[in-house]
Motif scaffolding. Structure first.
Motif, PDB file in Angstrom:
ATOM      1  N   ILE A 136      -3.226  -3.453  10.777  1.00  0.00           N
ATOM      2  CA  ILE A 136      -2.618  -2.375  10.036  1.00  0.00           C
ATOM      3  C   ILE A 136      -1.422  -3.496   9.094  1.00  0.00           C
ATOM      4  CG2 ILE A 136      -0.749  -1.695  12.175  1.00  0.00           C
ATOM      5  CD1 ILE A 136      -0.613   1.234  10.401  1.00  0.00           C
ATOM      6  N   CYS A 137      -1.670  -2.693   7.744  1.00  0.00           N
ATOM      7  CA  CYS A 137      -0.298  -3.750   6.805  1.00  0.00           C
ATOM      8  C   CYS A 137       0.942  -2.602   6.645  1.00  0.00           C
ATOM      9  CB  CYS A 137      -1.061  -3.683   5.716  1.00  0.00           C
ATOM     10  SG  CYS A 137      -0.061  -3.906   4.084  1.00  0.00           S
ATOM     11  N   LEU A 138       1.934  -3.177   7.047  1.00  0.00           N
ATOM     12  CA  LEU A 138       3.008  -2.465   7.193  1.00  0.00           C
ATOM     13  C   LEU A 138       4.047  -2.669   6.084  1.00  0.00           C
ATOM     14  CD1 LEU A 138       4.506  -3.080  10.508  1.00  0.00           C
ATOM     15  CD2 LEU A 138       3.226  -0.908   9.509  1.00  0.00           C
ATOM     16  N   THR A 152       7.959   1.019   6.335  1.00  0.00           N
ATOM     17  CA  THR A 152       8.086   0.757   7.296  1.00  0.00           C
ATOM     18  C   THR A 152       8.257   0.270   8.974  1.00  0.00           C
ATOM     19  OG1 THR A 152       5.956   2.244   5.967  1.00  0.00           O
ATOM     20  CG2 THR A 152       5.308   1.488   8.198  1.00  0.00           C
ATOM     21  N   VAL A 165       0.669  -0.928  -0.334  1.00  0.00           N
ATOM     22  CA  VAL A 165       0.223   0.213  -0.173  1.00  0.00           C
ATOM     23  C   VAL A 165       0.357   0.799  -0.267  1.00  0.00           C
ATOM     24  CG1 VAL A 165      -1.659  -1.243   1.115  1.00  0.00           C
ATOM     25  CG2 VAL A 165       0.067  -0.100   2.738  1.00  0.00           C
ATOM     26  N   ALA A 189      -3.698   0.264  -2.821  1.00  0.00           N
ATOM     27  CA  ALA A 189      -4.536   0.598  -1.317  1.00  0.00           C
ATOM     28  C   ALA A 189      -5.831  -0.054  -0.571  1.00  0.00           C
ATOM     29  CB  ALA A 189      -4.267   2.101  -0.862  1.00  0.00           C
ATOM     30  N   THR A 199      -0.144   3.591   4.469  1.00  0.00           N
ATOM     31  CA  THR A 199      -0.609   2.780   5.442  1.00  0.00           C
ATOM     32  C   THR A 199      -1.543   3.108   6.877  1.00  0.00           C
ATOM     33  OG1 THR A 199      -0.443   0.828   6.653  1.00  0.00           O
ATOM     34  CG2 THR A 199       0.541   2.544   7.689  1.00  0.00           C
ATOM     35  N   SER A 200      -2.734   2.335   7.311  1.00  0.00           N
ATOM     36  CA  SER A 200      -3.562   3.562   8.140  1.00  0.00           C
ATOM     37  C   SER A 200      -3.913   2.017   9.215  1.00  0.00           C
ATOM     38  CB  SER A 200      -4.736   4.476   8.088  1.00  0.00           C
ATOM     39  OG  SER A 200      -5.182   2.796   6.236  1.00  0.00           O
ATOM     40  N   THR A 238       4.376  -1.110   2.728  1.00  0.00           N
ATOM     41  CA  THR A 238       4.609   0.428   1.263  1.00  0.00           C
ATOM     42  C   THR A 238       5.143   0.033   0.817  1.00  0.00           C
ATOM     43  OG1 THR A 238       5.996   1.396   3.227  1.00  0.00           O
ATOM     44  CG2 THR A 238       3.379   1.749   3.120  1.00  0.00           C
TER      45      THR A 238
END
Length: 855
Positions: A391-393, A404, A381, A433, A384-385, A395
């Motif tokens: 949460i997906c890290l 990230t 993504v 995303a 991330t959020s 990036t």
């Protein structure tokens, strides 16, 4: 693994995984029930005999066996679903009986473990003979049990049992000790703090930079923090061996943990000589490993052993955190099965492919409602959020994005940019995303039916289906664009009923309540004579488009009521209000101070008649007009009767008092009405800054809040903004409390509405950790005449009103407050707007509860 001892052993240790289905296997009379009682809790053991008794009132009624085992399997399933060790006490010598139990274990993703009591025939016969209910059991039954058992022994592993313990003598059974083992994925005893690092994909240089930014020196952190890698260390990037060396070294030194990614899984199969396709970057890793062979011939073996030892996921920090590669639904946390490992490595797909020929991944995070945070990677993504506490890290560092990390428990994101695009993605990164800024469109399914909303400050809050339906009617027909509706204010709790003569509400109860909750200092804020308004002000149209997804040329914010309706019917007039607020924020230098492109304000818009004109005309003015028409005639008639000598003194006095009450009622509501022309005569009194970009400000103490707002008013040359007067009170100081009470009496005595008493520290909990009311309204004696009617101050009416039940209203205020805080936290965290809107909609739904709004 199989544990089997064929010889004499004075002491046998039988390792049993702490969450598993333990199946006792043995002929009748082999001592299974005695063994179970000795080594397991009574509640952990489910006996087939007991289940026969449940369904047939006779534990030896073999005709009830089918129903008894249905009950046994049901109870076992319920225990395993709840995460409890379960032991099945039955003969279990027949393959079909064991097959059903293995199936139950697999359905609940736990290990099936067999403990076999293979005792001699004569021992079983003697024990049965000693039992009155088994004394008549024929020898051939025991012989049949033992034959079936002996045929099964070598095949128990193939049947699916992960551990098999065989005890062949009374001495072995007597000396055996069951030892519970922690699951490999259960690291709840490790509390961190952790630095969880997203997908690396061979980007060694970026990894070193990120570790340095996190504070690691030579792979160790001076403050004892532990790095946790979410997998996909290899493939695509320039230095997969370098990444492996760094991570393997940190894990070996106890400075890091690592879970496997799908790329490690594939590399591990390649290193074992399995046939795999050298695609998706594996070819690059193989080539890099071949160059390493000349320098370190053992490196491949070390990598293979490292990958073989990786566990699918970890449960950390007392069970508050799960780390895996591709995400994990709550039902799989801490479980051990091929299905769990597969989901942890690859996630779940819908079976479809997208326009790039890639599988469409099932959005499991959107359905997640667990209280445990899940941190993962796998799907790249751009930004991330948090989504539903996940949460997906990933990036996309290898695709030219960034690498990230998440600091836990701080929930702080740290990232470093990619040095270059190392590998061209098949699918453009920005299309990946799952939430992004806008995320997917708002969906009716997000708010329909009964809902459970997970909040950080009050746990899970339920929204009933009927309340959701009512809220949906309001939202769909009357509300502003939901993208511009990031927050709804909670209802406000009234103060406890006063016993002061002539008063229904009085400050003494509010001060006393906060004092009892341990709140030493409170701020009393003037309650303005208007309507609650929320203002979302963006710095410009570009900022509105970037965060809130508005169209080009669309609004630069919103001004709406506490139920989400546009405050002003004229959109141009709304933009003028927003423009004046924007100018004040700019002149006060607050955009820079807050580091934001937008701000969300809680305020009061005056006069009340601006929004409540219809209510005034149909309800309040009608009462005033009727009393003005009726009472002069009535009192005149009574005066004439008295002149004729009729004794009407008591009745005349009562009617004069009623006329005075009606006049007071009319005077009370008229104070809230004045003429306006456009924005001439309109006043806006902001009393709290709710959120700005990247920060919820709901917990900022009110004295700091009001200082910001004073600057806003000071820098507004148009006269639109109005100061909120305030007084700080020490609840333990009698003089201070008396000063607060006098201030309220003075303000309400000249017609003011009253005040709101708030903890000065804003977000506060009591000694038991419970949220304290964020504000308690204390309304003036004359203002309450508008609410409860002209004659409410009469002693008999006051006595009735003092019996009003406030508990539901106060509970509602706290629940809505927690939901509002959750919406602000999600908004500040940059979560997609559908996630923010979930909490906002829940506030509106709770407002649909049948609670008297006058309370």
């Amino acid at each position: 693994m199989t544990t089997e001892d064929t010889g004499h052993a004075p002491h046998r240790t039988l390792p049993v995984t702490d969450l598993s289905l333990v199946v006792l296997i043995g002929a009748s009379g082999s001592g299974k029930s005695t063994f179970a009682r000795r080594h397991f809790k009574p509640t952990e053991v489910i006996s087939s005999d007991f289940c026969r008794g449940l369904v047939a009132d006779d534990e030896n009624d073999q005709s009830a066996s089918k129903d008894a085992f249905d009950v046994l399997h049901y109870i076992a399933g319920k225990r395993l679903a709840a995460g409890r060790l379960t032991v099945v006490d039955a003969t279990n010598v027949q393959p079909e009986a064991r097959r059903q139990l293995v199936r139950v274990a697999r359905e609940h993703d736990v290990l099936p473990i067999a403990i076999v009591l293979d005792l001699p025939e004569e021992v079983c016969l003697a024990r049965n003979a000693a039992r009155p209910d088994r004394a008549d059991m024929p020898r051939h039954v025991i012989q049949r049990h033992r034959r079936e058992l002996r045929r099964s022994l070598r095949g128990l592993e193939r049947e699916g049992f992960r551990k098999v313990h065989i005890l062949r003598s009374e001495d072995e059974v007597e000396q055996a000790e069951v030892v519970l083992e922690r699951r490999y994925n259960d690291l709840r005893h490790l509390t961190g703090p952790f630095d969880i690092i997203g997908d690396i994909h061979g980007c060694r240089s970026e990894l070193d930079t990120l570790l340095g930014k996190l504070g690691y020196v030579d792979g160790a952190h001076p403050e004892g923090r532990t790095a946790v890698f979410v997998g996909d260390l290899v493939d695509r990037g320039p230095d997969s061996p370098g990444v492996l060396r760094r991570v393997m070294s940190m894990v070996a030194d106890g400075n890091a943990l690592c879970v496997p990614g799908n790329h490690e899984n594939k590399l591990g199969r390649y290193l074992k000589g399995r046939k795999v396709q050298l695609t998706h970057g594996l070819a690059e890793t193989v080539e890099q490993l071949e160059r390493e062979d000349a320098k370190d011939p053992d490196f491949r073996k070390q990598v293979g052993a490292f990958i073989d030892g990786l566990v699918s996921h970890y449960v950390l920090d007392g069970g508050r955190l799960v780390v895996c590669h591709a995400g994990l639904p709550e039902k799989y946390h801490g479980r051990t099965s091929g299905r769990v490992r597969s989901h942890a490595l690859y996630g779940e797909t819908t079976g479809e492919t997208d326009e790039f020929g890639l599988p469409v991944r099932y959005p499991w995070a959107e359905d997640y409602r667990g209280s445990v945070a899940v941190v993962y990677g796998h799907t790249p993504v751009p930004n991330t959020s948090w989504i539903n506490n996940t949460i997906c890290l990933d990036t996309g560092a290898v695709f030219g994005g960034k690498m990230t990390a998440l600091r836990w428990p701080e929930r702080e994101l740290v990232d470093v940019p990619a040095e270059q695009v190392w590998y061209e993605p098949v699918k453009p990164l920005e299309t990946e995303a799952p939430g992004g800024r806008e995320g997917r469109p708002l969906d009716l399914a997000d708010v329909q039916g009964r809902r459970i909303v997970e909040t950080r400050h009050m746990g899970r809050l339920a929204v009933r289906e009927e309340n959701a339906a009512a809220a949906l009617e309001v939202m769909s027909r009357f509300a502003v664009d939901p993208r511009l509706l990031p927050y709804l204010p909670p209802t406000m709790a009234p103060t406890a009923t006063s016993r002061e003569d002539g008063y229904l509400e009085h400050p003494a109860e509010a001060f006393g309540e906060y004092r009892a909750a341990g709140v030493a200092r409170v701020v009393c804020e003037e309650k303005h004579m208007g309507s609650r308004a929320v203002a979302l002000v963006c710095k410009d149209a570009a900022a509105a488009r970037e965060r809130f997804g508005t169209a080009d040329g669309g609004p630069t914010g919103a001004l709406y009521t506490r139920t989400g309706r546009p405050f002003l019917d004229d959109s141009a007039l709304t933009e003028t209000v927003l423009g004046r607020l924007r100018a004040a924020v700019t002149a006060a230098g607050l955009w820079e101070e807050w580091g934001t492109d937008w701000v969300l304000l809680d305020a009061e818009l005056m006069p009340w008649s601006l929004k409540a004109r219809g209510l005034l005309r149909s309800q309040y003015a009608a009462v005033g007009a009727a009393s003005g028409a009726v009472f002069p005639a009535a009192t005149g008639a009574l005066a004439a009767a008295a002149a004729r000598g009729v004794d009407v003194g008591a009745l005349a006095d009562r009617q004069r008092e009623r006329a005075g009450d009606a006049a007071a009622f009319t005077a009370a509501y008229r104070r809230y009405c004045w003429g306006t022309d456009g924005l001439d005569g309109v006043r806006l009194a902001p009393f709290q800054i709710l959120a700005v970009q990247g920060r919820s400000l709901a917990s900022v103490p009110h004295d700091e809040q009001l200082a910001w707002l004073d600057r806003l008013v000071e820098h507004d040359p148009t006269g639109l903004l109005q100061v909120t007067r305030r007084l700080v009170v020490d609840t333990a100081d009698e003089a201070s409390v008396r000063a607060g009470t006098d201030w309220w009496l003075e303000m309400t005595g000249r017609g003011g509405e009253g005040m709101v008493v708030k903890p000065l520290g804003a977000l506060v909990r009591d000694g038991k950790g419970r949220l304290v009311q964020p504000g308690i309204k204390v309304r003036g004696r004359e203002y309450l005449r508008i609410i409860y009617g002209p004659e409410y101050t009469r002693p008999d009416n006051l006595d009735r009103l003092r019996g009003r039940f406030l508990g539901h209203k106060r509970s509602l205020a706290l629940r809505e407050y927690a939901l509002g805080l959750e919406a602000l936290d999600r908004l500040a965290d940059g979560e997609p707007l559908w996630r923010v809107h979930e909490a906002v909609f829940a506030v509106l739904a709770l407002e649909s509860e049948p609670v008297d709004p006058r309370l």
